[in-house]
Design a protein around this motif. Structure first.
Motif, PDB file in Angstrom:
ATOM      1  N   GLU A 115      -3.709  -2.223 -10.634  1.00  0.00           N
ATOM      2  CA  GLU A 115      -4.960  -2.886 -10.273  1.00  0.00           C
ATOM      3  C   GLU A 115      -4.710  -4.240  -9.605  1.00  0.00           C
ATOM      4  O   GLU A 115      -5.372  -4.587  -8.621  1.00  0.00           O
TER       5      GLU A 115
ATOM      6  N   LEU B  19       2.229   1.723  -3.447  1.00  0.00           N
ATOM      7  CA  LEU B  19       1.211   2.231  -4.368  1.00  0.00           C
ATOM      8  C   LEU B  19       1.000   3.732  -4.191  1.00  0.00           C
ATOM      9  O   LEU B  19       0.888   4.478  -5.176  1.00  0.00           O
TER      10      LEU B  19
ATOM     11  N   ILE C   1      -3.437  -3.660  -6.055  1.00  0.00           N
ATOM     12  CA  ILE C   1      -4.534  -3.290  -5.158  1.00  0.00           C
ATOM     13  C   ILE C   1      -5.277  -4.543  -4.718  1.00  0.00           C
ATOM     14  O   ILE C   1      -5.620  -4.704  -3.532  1.00  0.00           O
TER      15      ILE C   1
ATOM     16  N   LEU D  48       0.832  -1.202   0.000  1.00  0.00           N
ATOM     17  CA  LEU D  48       0.000   0.000   0.000  1.00  0.00           C
ATOM     18  C   LEU D  48       0.870   1.257   0.000  1.00  0.00           C
ATOM     19  O   LEU D  48       0.587   2.218  -0.723  1.00  0.00           O
TER      20      LEU D  48
ATOM     21  N   PHE E 158      -4.401   4.510 -12.320  1.00  0.00           N
ATOM     22  CA  PHE E 158      -5.227   3.331 -12.053  1.00  0.00           C
ATOM     23  C   PHE E 158      -5.551   2.531 -13.313  1.00  0.00           C
ATOM     24  O   PHE E 158      -6.261   1.536 -13.235  1.00  0.00           O
TER      25      PHE E 158
END
Length: 232
Positions: free
Chosen positions: A39, A14, A42, A11, A33
């Motif tokens: 993706e 990202l 995530i 996280l 994104f």
């Protein structure tokens, strides 16, 4: 704890990659994104958090979790291989590609670490072979949306999807076919690895034995025979 720690690191990577891309003031940065890597990572964060909670509440992973994690790992590992190939080809053409530490984590270190940790986890389950074709559902759906959206904004997350940057439809189809083949190959390898070392949890679940029971665990003594007094 390793799963929750890995999710936190993913996280953080990202978030760093998001702001690093936005700072470039480019269309690529604004479409953070839209990348398959983003993706899939995530999804990796979500699955690892769920797996961390499960590890605190049960001795073995449920089969659906092993299937979910193997699918997500298929996507992240393949995205990392594709990214490495893009960087390598850019170097051959003399094109500079900046790779921040967050990109290195997301494309290489996190997928490799998670795959190794999952392989060595004693409570993981073997996954069915249908994950091989099943692993292609997300890339195909992502590719369909990308090819529909690309002409409208004039940008594609990967150059080989842009017909203007390849020699034609033939190279596009060949490159896309190779990418899908790599997805299927990675999924098959993960399915095979999950079966080479059968999870102990599967055998124990069938026998009803306590996985934590050891040689020095307490045993229940049979009741004393009639007319005898129990030992004190």
């Amino acid at each position: 704890m390793l799963r929750l720690f890995t999710a936190a690191v993913c996280l953080i990577a990202l978030v760093h990659r998001l702001f690093w891309g936005l700072s470039s003031q480019t269309i690529a940065g604004r479409n953070f994104f839209a990348y398959l890597t983003v993706e899939s990572n995530i999804a990796l964060v979500v699955v690892l958090i769920i797996g961390g909670v499960l590890a605190f509440t049960r001795l073995a992973d449920p089969r659906w979790f092993s299937i979910s994690l193997s699918l997500v790992l298929t996507w992240t590992i393949t995205a990392g291989l594709a990214f490495a190939l893009i960087v390598w080809q850019a170097g051959l053409r003399g094109i500079r590609v900046d790779v921040p530490w967050s990109d290195q984590l997301l494309h290489f270190w996190l997928p490799a670490f998670t795959a190794i940790a999952w392989t060595l986890t004693p409570g993981h389950r073997s996954v069915p072979w249908w994950i091989v074709p099943g692993s292609l559902v997300f890339p195909l759906a992502w590719g369909g949306v990308t090819m529909w959206r690309g002409p409208m904004i004039g940008w594609y997350p990967y150059y080989f999807l842009d017909l203007r940057q390849v020699s034609g439809i033939g190279e596009f189809l060949v490159t896309s076919g190779i990418a899908l083949a790599i997805f299927a190959l990675i999924a098959a390898v993960l399915a095979l690895i999950s079966r080479i070392s059968p999870a102990k949890a599967e055998r124990r679940a069938g026998s009803g034995a306590d996985p934590n029971a050891g040689g020095d665990s307490k045993r229940v003594s049979p009741p004393p025979a009639a007319g005898t007094a129990p030992a004190t």
